[in-house]
Design a protein around this motif. Structure first.
Motif: not given
Lengths: 472, 472
Positions: B204-205, B208-209, B211-212, B215-217, B221
């Motif tokens: 999950y760590e 999470s990166k 997924q970021e 979203h940051a773009a 997803l």
């Protein structure tokens, strides 16, 4: 097992207590199913129903539980995985094994549930179910109980609702620990926002970093992040603006830790190094309101009175800067604060961020003696009742300058004896400020949840100063 | 406006074409509503219906569109925001303004829609609607058309389904550009995974990166991330394992860009610096299968034949390492590959990651002449039909060692003339490998979407080596 559980006895004793409270009949607790996003098999991340989690623990689709209060019999319904499930989703323990982990002896295939309920309804037994907030469960109940959906919506058990609320409102020590963890992760989300915001960034860029923190801690968001330069829009989920120096960012974000307990924190901070004078003045008013409200938290105190006191403090501050005139307590009585603070001071928090909202705010936050008000502002106060030890709640005062609302009130000359409309013009594009912490009501007061997260102007400016100096 | 639109003519001409294809009657295209997560007001992130987006563009709740094919009249149904909406959600343009942006002249309050449909149904007009995959829309249709939900489910318009599929299958240049963007963001998600994975990390760590990045773009997803050391579980959404040196990570992740077009890429790489010999051998087989399949992509080629060729290549490779025996083409004919590759080679992609799956795989991926097979493995091939210019699709071969399936086949001595069951034991805990790229079918072949994302063993090991050396 791919999910965590409390020790078996937790669930056994919760169900035993629930049976006592409800007294007779069949209690049905339905789990949730996967929810379609853009087609049936592209689902949103699964979220189990909170009451099902509370009494039966199993964090997976395709399960439901029955408690026969009259016979004392408990049954978990669900199917063991077949080869297709194993190929696509992986192996699982058997239903019998999982049921054993939560102290349930009897399991049956899911398809048996409808038959059992149809028969029980046919023989005149009372079937207690909670208000369905997912259409999938509404449709199932309609089929099983052979009633139109409107009748199913109206037919939930008030006795079950009240009993579940009574139990879930008083958090057990294990739940308090889980909430402590959720709020600390939430604090880390806010540290990330405060440390990484910079002028020129898009709101979604910062939001993506905040979200990462909750997922990297093994949890998820307890509600969609609010991260906006337009803090006056209360539930703003648009992230397309660019952060500009001189603006503030309002971040309302919380983590759901791995057992699904929520955190819910808000901070507002400058995009640049410092608040403007106007921003600082309003910020200090909101912070003072939060402090006054916090000091009141204790068993026996009605939260509606805490709300009123917090509103009075807001008006006291707004008087000092010339936006309000007259007596603050009278202003609150007349509703003058609702031009600036249109919502409620707080709400219960637990397995849901607005805890048990699916069961009805009137039962969670109010009593038969104390009904929810219907007038503007007050109607949005989710919690009014007397606080009790074990309650977990948020306190979140704010000041929101909503141009459309200001214009509407001014056009009506509404409460003009309290509002300095001329002075207000200077705040038309102010946006909004909210500060929010989470609390447990203890035997003699309160406990603030989570690791320390700065809320003072100087502390926040120091963080911003340090980060932006490092960038320069 | 809080969402992006193509130029007005795009929507006007799409609707005109749809009217021509359907020929007569009323076409109803329903938008989606917010979907409850753990109570009605804590919603999943809103996702508009893809067909509604395609024809009417408006990316918000509470809207639906009607095209009266017989009169040529078009109406958008939806309500202008009131003060409560403004306070909680912010201002919006009026419905008339938004409708104007997609070339619709007439708007009406949402409440009028049910009345209009009831009357139209009462007067015997044909109402074309798509298969509802959200229960909220199912319930509305049941109320408006006064039919039980089972009848509504069965009553969607095949003529509308076929017409929508015909249009959406052939991507316009603007759509191709959007998909290019989505796949490039998806590639960045995979670069992040390959660059940041390290032994000891939780799945999950790393997820999470990944997924970021989406979203940051400015997107999200396109489907829940698969990120797992158990790559043999095809749709694994558990992220609780620790990444261990010696294992591989399979990452199947894609972005949905801001206009909701999807990317869908998969890479498999070692947790440590290098693949083991066993891993490398299998990896090269999968990569070779991907390459052979890719070379076949062109108009006029049936994708079911590409799938068969890819499977044959897998068996050819498995023969070389002693897991398969006999003739690979005969092995595919007999279904021997389905022990290793239980799913399909690819699927259409567009506004949905499995494009238009809500409209029915048999219509999207097959034809009246070419029906979908029902046998194991083949039944999971979503696309079989002849490729045409403008089609967008994925190619994603894999080898998955599923212990439960191996045991089951071995116990039955299934296809024992093709499978070396003794040799297979050494692969019991192998997990799985998938490699996936996205393609546009052009007039004379194919275009691979997105920025370059390494898939060669040497390239991937170089990235891992560089990152882990930096960590050491």
């Amino acid at each position: 097992m791919h999910f965590e559980l409390f020790p078996k006895d937790t669930y056994v004793s919760r169900r035993r207590k629930l049976s006592e409270l409800v007294g007779s009949g069949l209690i049905l607790l339905m789990g949730n199913e996967d929810a379609a996003m853009n087609y049936a098999d592209n689902c949103y991340p699964f979220r189990q129903d909170s009451s099902f989690l509370y009494y039966f623990g199993l964090d997976l689709t395709g399960v439901a539980g029955i408690i026969d209060v009259d016979s004392g019999r408990e049954i978990l319904f669900g199917d063991d995985p077949g080869i297709d499930f194993i190929i696509w989703t992986g192996t699982l323990p058997t239903m019998a094994e999982m049921a054993g982990e939560v102290g349930v002896i009897t399991t049956r295939p899911y398809a048996d549930l409808g038959k059992l309920l149809s028969e029980a309804a046919g023989s005149g037994r009372t079937i207690h179910y909670l208000p369905p907030y997912r259409n999938a469960n509404l449709l199932k109940l309609s089929e099983w109980l052979r009633q139109p959906v409107a009748a199913i919506k109206a037919g939930h058990s008030l006795s079950l609702v009240r009993s579940v609320i009574h139990q879930r409102s008083h958090k057990e020590p294990r739940e308090v620990d889980a909430i402590e963890k959720a709020v600390s992760i939430s604090a880390d989300m806010h540290f990330t926002a405060m440390h990484q915001a910079r002028p020129g960034m898009k709101e979604y860029e910062l939001a993506s970093k905040v979200q990462e923190v909750s997922h990297a801690a093994g949890g998820r968001l307890s509600y969609p992040i609010i991260l906006t330069v337009n803090g006056h829009i209360l539930h703003n989920h648009y992230y397309g603006n660019t952060l500009l120096d001189g603006q503030m960012v309002l971040v309302d974000a919380g983590a759901e830790e791995s057992m699904h307990y929520a955190g819910d924190l808000t901070r507002t901070f400058p995009v640049g190094r410092r608040f403007s004078n106007q921003q600082r003045e309003i910020y200090e008013i909101v912070l003072s309101s939060l402090e006054k409200a916090t000091q009141m938290l204790a068993p026996g105190v009605r939260f509606i009175d805490v709300h009123a006191r917090a509103c009075e403090e807001l008006l006291t501050g707004l008087k000092a800067i010339g936006l309000f005139k007259g007596d603050p307590a009278e202003g609150v009585e007349a509703g003058a604060h609702t031009l600036f603070f249109q919502c409620g001071l707080g709400h219960m928090m637990g397995l849901d961020v607005h805890d048990m909202e699916d069961l009805g705010e009137q039962y969670v936050g109010y009593t038969e003696q104390l009904g929810k008000r219907k007038d503007f502002g007050w109607k949005s106060l989710r919690l009014g009742r007397e606080l009790e030890p074990g309650y977990v709640l948020t306190v979140e005062p704010g000041i929101y300058m909503i141009p459309e609302l200001m214009d509407r009130w001014k056009a009506e000359n509404k409460l003009a004896s309290f509002i300095n409309y001329d002075q207000l013009e200077a705040y038309r594009n102010f946006s909004g400020i909210r500060i929010e912490n989470n609390f447990l009501i203890t035997e003699d007061g309160y406990h603030r949840f989570g690791k320390y997260l700065p809320s003072g102007v100087d502390e926040i400016e120091a963080i911003r100063e340090e980060y932006l100096a490092g960038m320069a």
